[in-house]
Design an enzyme around this catalytic site. Structure first.
Site, mmCIF file in Angstrom:
data_model
loop_
_atom_site.group_PDB
_atom_site.id
_atom_site.type_symbol
_atom_site.label_atom_id
_atom_site.label_comp_id
_atom_site.label_asym_id
_atom_site.label_seq_id
_atom_site.Cartn_x
_atom_site.Cartn_y
_atom_site.Cartn_z
ATOM 1 N N GLU A 268 -4.906 24.552 -36.700
ATOM 2 C CA GLU A 268 -5.941 23.145 -36.003
ATOM 3 C C GLU A 268 -5.223 23.756 -34.624
ATOM 4 O OE1 GLU A 268 -4.622 18.329 -35.258
ATOM 5 O OE2 GLU A 268 -4.971 18.795 -36.877
ATOM 6 N N ASP B 164 -0.725 22.678 -39.694
ATOM 7 C CA ASP B 164 -0.460 21.895 -38.370
ATOM 8 C C ASP B 164 0.781 22.512 -37.550
ATOM 9 O OD1 ASP B 164 -1.504 19.862 -37.292
ATOM 10 O OD2 ASP B 164 -0.208 18.876 -38.691
ATOM 11 N N ASP C 127 2.690 15.518 -42.228
ATOM 12 C CA ASP C 127 2.223 17.054 -41.663
ATOM 13 C C ASP C 127 1.539 18.085 -42.709
ATOM 14 O OD1 ASP C 127 3.127 16.573 -39.072
ATOM 15 O OD2 ASP C 127 5.236 15.803 -40.378
#
EC number: 3.1.21.10
Length: 171
Positions: free
Chosen positions: A67, A7, A139
């Site tokens: 992502e 991410d 996260d």
């Protein structure tokens, strides 16, 4: 199959490593790679790149998933996030690891069942799908969701390939 979900973020890039055996998912490790806000952009990008490289070397994933960037209201922030994504995509690619990309809505739908789920719902489902996980932060939870999404997607692709072969389809 060992998977790493990433991410990207300029301050904190989340990472999560899971193992997928059939439909069973097992957490391996998770955390964040951080950059020093006082440094220039190039130095921060190097910090993130080297941190992701270290995680890949340590956990030796078979595949990676990242992502995709959503567009922020601030164009400067969007451009910086795009640069972070570039170094995050490059690290597994240089290691010879295939990299998949998923939109935030695809990840949410895969993990929660709804494309507009909020962070609390995603983090809850990560803990449901990986009951033994100790998530190190938000996260890292997002990165684990990316890895879970890829595990589900990869399993579907393998099932479809087996069915196609069984039906005498292309090899």
């Amino acid at each position: 199959m060992r998977l790493i979900g990433l991410d990207p973020g300029l301050q904190r890039t989340g990472w999560g490593v899971i193992e997928a055996v059939g439909s069973r998912l097992t957490p391996v490790a998770n955390g964040t790679v951080t950059s020093d806000a006082g440094d220039d952009l190039a130095t921060r990008l190097r910090q993130i790149f080297e941190g992701v490289q270290e995680i890949i070397a340590r956990y030796a994933p078979d595949a990676a998933a990242v992502e995709e960037t959503f567009v922020n209201k601030n164009p400067t922030s969007t451009l910086k996030l795009g640069q972070v994504r570039g170094v995050v995509l490059l690290a597994p690619a240089l290691a010879g690891i295939p990299v998949a990309e998923y939109t935030p809505n695809h990840i949410k739908k895969s993990v929660v069942g709804a494309g507009h789920a909020d962070k609390a719902q995603i983090h809850h489902m990560v803990k449901v799908l990986l009951p033994t996980v100790t998530v190190t932060g938000p996260d890292a939870a997002d990165a684990l969701a990316v890895a879970i999404c890829h595990a589900h997607h990869a399993q579907s692709e393998r099932s479809l390939a087996r069915a196609t072969l069984a039906a005498g389809g292309p090899r």
